[in-house]
Design a protein around this motif. Structure first.
Motif, mmCIF file in Angstrom:
data_model
loop_
_atom_site.group_PDB
_atom_site.id
_atom_site.type_symbol
_atom_site.label_atom_id
_atom_site.label_comp_id
_atom_site.label_asym_id
_atom_site.label_seq_id
_atom_site.Cartn_x
_atom_site.Cartn_y
_atom_site.Cartn_z
ATOM 1 N N GLY A 73 17.729 -56.001 22.957
ATOM 2 C CA GLY A 73 17.472 -57.185 23.766
ATOM 3 C C GLY A 73 17.000 -58.394 22.987
ATOM 4 O O GLY A 73 16.623 -59.409 23.579
ATOM 5 N N VAL A 74 17.026 -58.318 21.664
ATOM 6 C CA VAL A 74 16.502 -59.394 20.813
ATOM 7 C C VAL A 74 17.644 -60.135 20.133
ATOM 8 O O VAL A 74 18.669 -59.551 19.791
ATOM 9 C CB VAL A 74 15.543 -58.817 19.748
ATOM 10 N N THR A 75 17.461 -61.447 19.930
ATOM 11 C CA THR A 75 18.397 -62.269 19.170
ATOM 12 C C THR A 75 17.737 -62.710 17.867
ATOM 13 O O THR A 75 16.628 -63.255 17.895
ATOM 14 C CB THR A 75 18.842 -63.501 19.964
ATOM 15 N N ARG A 76 18.373 -62.430 16.743
ATOM 16 C CA ARG A 76 17.900 -62.895 15.446
ATOM 17 C C ARG A 76 18.810 -64.004 14.941
ATOM 18 O O ARG A 76 20.003 -64.037 15.251
ATOM 19 C CB ARG A 76 17.905 -61.734 14.433
ATOM 20 N N ARG A 77 18.246 -64.885 14.141
ATOM 21 C CA ARG A 77 19.008 -66.005 13.588
ATOM 22 C C ARG A 77 19.250 -65.822 12.102
ATOM 23 O O ARG A 77 18.360 -65.397 11.359
ATOM 24 C CB ARG A 77 18.255 -67.317 13.808
ATOM 25 N N ILE A 78 20.469 -66.136 11.696
ATOM 26 C CA ILE A 78 20.810 -66.217 10.273
ATOM 27 C C ILE A 78 20.995 -67.700 9.961
ATOM 28 O O ILE A 78 21.856 -68.367 10.545
ATOM 29 C CB ILE A 78 22.102 -65.439 9.959
ATOM 30 N N ARG A 79 20.176 -68.214 9.079
ATOM 31 C CA ARG A 79 20.252 -69.631 8.724
ATOM 32 C C ARG A 79 21.064 -69.794 7.443
ATOM 33 O O ARG A 79 20.867 -69.041 6.487
ATOM 34 C CB ARG A 79 18.845 -70.210 8.541
ATOM 35 N N MET A 80 21.962 -70.743 7.464
ATOM 36 C CA MET A 80 22.804 -70.975 6.295
ATOM 37 C C MET A 80 22.755 -72.431 5.883
ATOM 38 O O MET A 80 22.564 -73.327 6.711
ATOM 39 C CB MET A 80 24.251 -70.562 6.559
ATOM 40 N N ILE A 81 22.890 -72.667 4.582
ATOM 41 C CA ILE A 81 22.946 -74.023 4.054
ATOM 42 C C ILE A 81 23.906 -74.034 2.865
ATOM 43 O O ILE A 81 23.943 -73.083 2.078
ATOM 44 C CB ILE A 81 21.547 -74.531 3.632
ATOM 45 N N SER A 82 24.722 -75.070 2.779
ATOM 46 C CA SER A 82 25.597 -75.250 1.615
ATOM 47 C C SER A 82 25.145 -76.496 0.869
ATOM 48 O O SER A 82 24.804 -77.508 1.489
ATOM 49 C CB SER A 82 27.063 -75.366 2.042
ATOM 50 N N ARG A 83 25.146 -76.402 -0.460
ATOM 51 C CA ARG A 83 24.752 -77.520 -1.314
ATOM 52 C C ARG A 83 25.825 -77.738 -2.368
ATOM 53 O O ARG A 83 26.135 -76.828 -3.135
ATOM 54 C CB ARG A 83 23.410 -77.243 -1.985
ATOM 55 N N PHE A 84 26.388 -78.937 -2.387
ATOM 56 C CA PHE A 84 27.401 -79.282 -3.375
ATOM 57 C C PHE A 84 26.794 -80.165 -4.462
ATOM 58 O O PHE A 84 26.005 -81.073 -4.161
ATOM 59 C CB PHE A 84 28.566 -80.036 -2.729
#
Length: 287
Positions: free
Chosen positions: A116-127
């Motif tokens: 019943g839980v939602t987890r977040r995956i955070r992503m970032i791209s750096r050029f």
């Protein structure tokens, strides 16, 4: 025997063996597809399935939501790989000139999701400042670390369910250029296929509205959900010949319609009108 299965986009089309055991794609990029009954027990929902971002000052960010709708906690690992779409569908790659993964960071790389839980995956791209302008792509997989056993035909297989999110980051002023090349009838699938090419340097996911006529008589009409046409590539879009359509007998037909993509305030469209020849050796049955 251990196999790896991931569900995939949009108007679903193809089956490929080797790296993935099964790849089944369509226009909605990567969508949930359960090919083994045991996989349904996982009840893992990942959203969104497609992330499209413009890099600002060399950076772009996104969030992937992983929800556990079952009554049992699960543990998963998260990893990324380059990909493309050929004319038939999705293909994971070992390397690519458009590979986003060297510039992509995400966290966490492993997670436990309680019921019943939602987890977040955070992503970032750096050029880096010297980065060449263009579109960069990766698919981020969330893979269940618990193998489920499945017995099929007396063979026990360890199934590893994984769900992919396709990520597109545009760096610089780039855009797609779509062209409808031809229409054909595939006797094996009993489907009308529309060949669409993208000569631009950005991927598009067009919807499709179409009308099939023979002379002045309208045979049928239809709409298709978005299909991914990769930058610099081609795609065969199945029209999903409707179940209530008439049979197509041999002869000449006219296929007209419009490709539509982009946000509502920046909607782009390409109209088309193309001939379709139904050979005398086959007839398209309604499906």
């Amino acid at each position: 025997m251990t196999c790896s299965l991931f569900p995939v986009p949009c108007s679903l089309e193809m089956i490929k063996l080797n790296q993935h055991l099964i790849t089944y794609l369509g226009s909605c990029a990567l969508s949930a597809l359960v090919l083994f009954p045991g996989l349904a027990k996982a009840q893992v929902q990942v959203s969104p399935l497609v992330i499209e971002e413009e890099a600002e000052r060399g950076q772009a960010r996104g969030i992937i939501n992983v929800t556990n709708r079952s009554n049992k906690a699960f543990r998963a690992r998260v990893y990324a790989t380059p990909f493309t779409y050929d004319e038939n569908g999705f293909e994971a790659l070992e390397s690519s000139s458009n590979d986003l993964t060297p510039y992509l960071q995400f966290s966490p790389r492993e997670l436990v999701v309680e019921p019943g839980v939602t987890r977040r995956i955070r992503m970032i791209s750096r050029f880096p400042p010297s980065m060449e302008k263009g579109e960069y792509r990766a698919v981020i997989f969330t893979e269940n670390l618990e193998h489920s056993q499945n017995n099929r035909g007396g063979v026990s297989m360890g199934i590893v369910p994984r769900v992919g999110v396709t990520v597109y980051v545009r760096h610089g002023d780039i855009s797609p250029q779509l062209t409808v090349e031809e229409a054909s009838f595939d006797d094996k699938s009993k489907q009308i296929l529309l060949q669409v090419s993208n000569s631009g340097n950005a991927t598009a996911r067009p919807k499709l509205e179409w009308t099939l006529k023979q002379g002045s008589t309208t045979v049928t009409t239809g709409k298709q959900n978005p299909w991914t046409v990769i930058a610099g590539g081609e795609r065969k879009i199945s029209l999903g010949y409707p179940s209530d359509a008439k049979e197509l007998t041999a002869g000449q037909y006219q296929l007209t319609g419009t490709l539509l993509w982009g946000e509502e305030e920046n909607r782009q469209s390409v109209p088309f009108s193309i001939n379709l020849t139904m050979p005398s050796s086959t007839t398209a049955q309604s499906r």
